[in-house]
Design an enzyme around this catalytic site. Structure first.
Site, mmCIF file in Angstrom:
data_model
loop_
_atom_site.group_PDB
_atom_site.id
_atom_site.type_symbol
_atom_site.label_atom_id
_atom_site.label_comp_id
_atom_site.label_asym_id
_atom_site.label_seq_id
_atom_site.Cartn_x
_atom_site.Cartn_y
_atom_site.Cartn_z
ATOM 1 N N SER A 1 -9.818 -6.965 -10.513
ATOM 2 C CA SER A 1 -8.556 -7.521 -11.017
ATOM 3 C C SER A 1 -8.363 -7.205 -12.496
ATOM 4 O O SER A 1 -9.276 -7.378 -13.303
ATOM 5 C CB SER A 1 -8.572 -9.037 -10.827
ATOM 6 O OG SER A 1 -7.522 -9.627 -11.547
ATOM 7 N N GLN A 2 -7.155 -6.768 -12.837
ATOM 8 C CA GLN A 2 -6.838 -6.586 -14.261
ATOM 9 C C GLN A 2 -6.272 -7.883 -14.847
ATOM 10 O O GLN A 2 -6.024 -7.952 -16.034
ATOM 11 C CB GLN A 2 -5.820 -5.453 -14.434
ATOM 12 C CG GLN A 2 -6.405 -4.077 -14.190
ATOM 13 C CD GLN A 2 -5.415 -2.970 -14.524
ATOM 14 O OE1 GLN A 2 -4.213 -3.172 -14.525
ATOM 15 N NE2 GLN A 2 -5.930 -1.787 -14.789
ATOM 16 N N ARG A 3 -6.057 -8.892 -13.982
ATOM 17 C CA ARG A 3 -5.594 -10.187 -14.504
ATOM 18 C C ARG A 3 -6.768 -10.938 -15.119
ATOM 19 O O ARG A 3 -6.624 -11.616 -16.111
ATOM 20 C CB ARG A 3 -5.029 -11.056 -13.363
ATOM 21 C CG ARG A 3 -3.721 -10.591 -12.818
ATOM 22 C CD ARG A 3 -3.158 -11.622 -11.859
ATOM 23 N NE ARG A 3 -2.695 -12.815 -12.572
ATOM 24 C CZ ARG A 3 -2.402 -13.979 -11.969
ATOM 25 N NH1 ARG A 3 -2.543 -14.100 -10.668
ATOM 26 N NH2 ARG A 3 -1.988 -15.000 -12.672
ATOM 27 N N ARG B 1 -2.471 2.923 0.387
ATOM 28 C CA ARG B 1 -1.363 3.193 1.308
ATOM 29 C C ARG B 1 -1.847 3.270 2.746
ATOM 30 O O ARG B 1 -1.084 3.151 3.688
ATOM 31 C CB ARG B 1 -0.642 4.502 0.917
ATOM 32 C CG ARG B 1 -0.009 4.512 -0.447
ATOM 33 C CD ARG B 1 0.969 3.368 -0.631
ATOM 34 N NE ARG B 1 1.922 3.281 0.443
ATOM 35 C CZ ARG B 1 3.004 4.052 0.585
ATOM 36 N NH1 ARG B 1 3.285 4.934 -0.336
ATOM 37 N NH2 ARG B 1 3.805 3.938 1.611
ATOM 38 N N ARG C 1 -6.244 13.818 3.336
ATOM 39 C CA ARG C 1 -6.624 13.852 1.920
ATOM 40 C C ARG C 1 -7.594 14.988 1.597
ATOM 41 O O ARG C 1 -7.863 15.247 0.418
ATOM 42 C CB ARG C 1 -7.208 12.504 1.494
ATOM 43 C CG ARG C 1 -6.235 11.335 1.680
ATOM 44 C CD ARG C 1 -4.931 11.508 0.921
ATOM 45 N NE ARG C 1 -4.086 10.320 1.015
ATOM 46 C CZ ARG C 1 -2.955 10.138 0.348
ATOM 47 N NH1 ARG C 1 -2.494 11.096 -0.449
ATOM 48 N NH2 ARG C 1 -2.246 9.033 0.489
ATOM 49 N N ALA D 1 -13.788 4.269 11.923
ATOM 50 C CA ALA D 1 -13.913 5.730 11.981
ATOM 51 C C ALA D 1 -12.599 6.414 12.359
ATOM 52 O O ALA D 1 -12.340 7.546 11.935
ATOM 53 C CB ALA D 1 -15.026 6.126 12.953
HETATM 54 C C1 LIG Z 1 -0.104 14.633 0.989
HETATM 55 C C2 LIG Z 1 0.466 13.232 1.016
HETATM 56 C C3 LIG Z 1 1.565 12.928 0.251
HETATM 57 C C4 LIG Z 1 2.104 11.638 0.269
HETATM 58 N N1 LIG Z 1 3.174 11.361 -0.533
HETATM 59 C C5 LIG Z 1 3.710 10.129 -0.521
HETATM 60 C C6 LIG Z 1 4.834 9.822 -1.342
HETATM 61 O O1 LIG Z 1 5.343 10.659 -2.067
HETATM 62 N N2 LIG Z 1 5.350 8.565 -1.292
HETATM 63 C C7 LIG Z 1 4.825 7.603 -0.462
HETATM 64 O O2 LIG Z 1 5.346 6.485 -0.426
HETATM 65 N N3 LIG Z 1 3.745 7.858 0.314
HETATM 66 C C8 LIG Z 1 3.184 9.084 0.296
HETATM 67 N N4 LIG Z 1 2.076 9.335 1.055
HETATM 68 C C9 LIG Z 1 1.480 8.226 1.839
HETATM 69 C C10 LIG Z 1 1.844 8.340 3.326
HETATM 70 O O3 LIG Z 1 3.237 8.232 3.507
HETATM 71 C C11 LIG Z 1 1.142 7.242 4.137
HETATM 72 O O4 LIG Z 1 1.627 5.988 3.714
HETATM 73 C C12 LIG Z 1 -0.364 7.247 3.956
HETATM 74 O O5 LIG Z 1 -0.877 8.555 4.102
HETATM 75 C C13 LIG Z 1 -1.013 6.320 4.999
HETATM 76 O O6 LIG Z 1 -0.917 6.933 6.271
HETATM 77 P P1 LIG Z 1 -0.577 6.129 7.606
HETATM 78 O O7 LIG Z 1 0.692 5.358 7.439
HETATM 79 O O8 LIG Z 1 -0.646 7.098 8.732
HETATM 80 O O9 LIG Z 1 -1.862 5.174 7.694
HETATM 81 P P2 LIG Z 1 -1.943 3.617 8.008
HETATM 82 O O10 LIG Z 1 -1.163 2.861 7.023
HETATM 83 O O11 LIG Z 1 -3.409 3.315 8.092
HETATM 84 O O12 LIG Z 1 -1.285 3.489 9.413
HETATM 85 C C14 LIG Z 1 -1.921 4.104 10.545
HETATM 86 C C15 LIG Z 1 -0.886 4.321 11.622
HETATM 87 O O13 LIG Z 1 -0.429 3.051 12.062
HETATM 88 C C16 LIG Z 1 0.958 3.147 12.357
HETATM 89 N N5 LIG Z 1 1.680 2.235 11.476
HETATM 90 C C17 LIG Z 1 1.182 1.562 10.409
HETATM 91 N N6 LIG Z 1 2.132 0.802 9.864
HETATM 92 C C18 LIG Z 1 3.254 0.999 10.586
HETATM 93 C C19 LIG Z 1 4.571 0.491 10.510
HETATM 94 N N7 LIG Z 1 4.957 -0.354 9.574
HETATM 95 N N8 LIG Z 1 5.463 0.907 11.418
HETATM 96 C C20 LIG Z 1 5.122 1.772 12.386
HETATM 97 N N9 LIG Z 1 3.882 2.308 12.524
HETATM 98 C C21 LIG Z 1 2.965 1.916 11.618
HETATM 99 C C22 LIG Z 1 1.376 4.599 12.144
HETATM 100 O O14 LIG Z 1 1.251 5.302 13.358
HETATM 101 C C23 LIG Z 1 0.343 5.099 11.167
HETATM 102 O O15 LIG Z 1 0.134 6.504 11.205
HETATM 103 C C24 LIG Z 1 1.526 10.623 1.065
HETATM 104 C C25 LIG Z 1 0.419 10.944 1.851
HETATM 105 C C26 LIG Z 1 -0.128 12.216 1.835
HETATM 106 C C27 LIG Z 1 -1.324 12.525 2.673
#
Ligand SMILES: Cc1cc2nc3c(=O)[nH]c(=O)nc-3n(C[C@H](O)[C@H](O)[C@H](O)COP(=O)(O)OP(=O)(O)OC[C@H]3O[C@@H](n4cnc5c(N)ncnc54)[C@H](O)[C@@H]3O)c2cc1C
Length: 234
Positions: A94-96, A84, A172, A162
């Site tokens: 790959s599981q394929r 994510r 995390r 970093a």
């Molecule tokens: C405790 C916890 C619980 C969580 N529970 C869930 C859950 O229930 N369901 C779920 O789906 N996810 C969940 N997540 C995942 C969370 O929503 C984030 O997707 C994940 O932590 C990645 O973080 P990020 O988007 O900041 O990082 P990255 O994907 O690395 O993105 C970094 C930054 O880039 C920017 N960015 C990236 N993509 C976009 C975009 N498309 N539009 C605008 N800005 C963008 C944002 O500022 C973002 O903070 C959880 C995460 C944590 C830590």
């Protein structure tokens, strides 16, 4: 069935990571154009200078340092959470194409210590038995894998800079995160601390790093939440 534990190996990283970050910071505040001058300026800066900038959130200076990890023994539950994080690069087993014979499973401690321990083991075995039976009878691996549990282990190569690592660690390492991904984050942190002791020196859960908890109503209570801080200011 074998139960796997997380293994993390840092397989590639730049040299002088702390210095590169200091140079990136120095260039932001330097009028000169000479690289040696900037390098000297950066070398003279104390470690405190870099720690302070990182804590202040000037995190683009960390993006020049990319770390490559080999990660194995994590479940597909955890790899799904890991990917994510979009600002990173991933290559996953790959599981394929790979037969599940080489896979193991992960068992959360809460289940291991519970009355469901044996039932859990049986459910894992049943899934794998059916998988093998299907593959032996001509079902493609890519289809048979639908029966494999989320506990199935995987391995990946992960590259993150970093800045992304800081964002990943603070979230995390939080007590609100699931234990397996926290254990993974702890192992990754141990690895990068060896090569970038200053950048990752103060790394910890969000509340320890930034001084407040962003979880508000879901907070574990060890630090003041943003909501509580705002209420106290009224
Ligand atoms: C405790 C916890 C619980 C969580 N529970 C869930 C859950 O229930 N369901 C779920 O789906 N996810 C969940 N997540 C995942 C969370 O929503 C984030 O997707 C994940 O932590 C990645 O973080 P990020 O988007 O900041 O990082 P990255 O994907 O690395 O993105 C970094 C930054 O880039 C920017 N960015 C990236 N993509 C976009 C975009 N498309 N539009 C605008 N800005 C963008 C944002 O500022 C973002 O903070 C959880 C995460 C944590 C830590």
């Amino acid at each position: 069935m074998e139960v796997k534990i997380i293994q993390v190996k840092l397989i590639s990283y730049p040299t002088e990571t702390d210095l590169i970050a200091k140079m990136a910071a120095a260039i932001c505040y330097s009028g000169g154009h000479d690289f040696e001058e900037i390098r000297n300026k950066a070398e003279e800066k104390p470690n405190e200078y870099l720690s302070k900038i990182v804590k202040n959130g000037h995190l683009s200076i960390l993006e020049h340092n990319v770390y490559v990890f080999h990660i194995s023994g994590i479940s597909r539950v955890t790899s799904h959470q890991l990917v994510r994080k979009r600002i990173a690069s991933y290559s996953q087993q790959s599981q394929r194409y790979v037969d599940a014979k080489s896979f193991a499973t992960v068992k959360p401690k809460s289940i291991e210590k519970s009355d469901f321990n044996e039932e859990y083991d049986k459910a894992m075995k049943d899934s794998y038995d059916l998988y093998h039976k299907m593959v032996e009878n001509g079902i493609p691996k890519e289809d048979a894998r639908y029966v494999l549990p989320s506990a199935t282990t995987t391995q990946m190569i992960v590259s993150m800079n970093a800045h992304s690592l800081v964002d990943f660690f603070v979230r995390r390492l939080c007590t609100r995160a699931q234990l397996e991904i926290t254990l993974l984050a702890q192992e990754m942190l141990k690895e990068v601390k060896k090569v970038s002791p200053v950048i990752f020196r103060d790394m910890g859960p969000y509340c320890e790093f930034y001084g407040y908890c962003p979880e508000n109503d879901h907070s574990c209570g060890r630090a003041k939440t943003l909501k509580q801080i705002k209420e106290n200011q009224k």
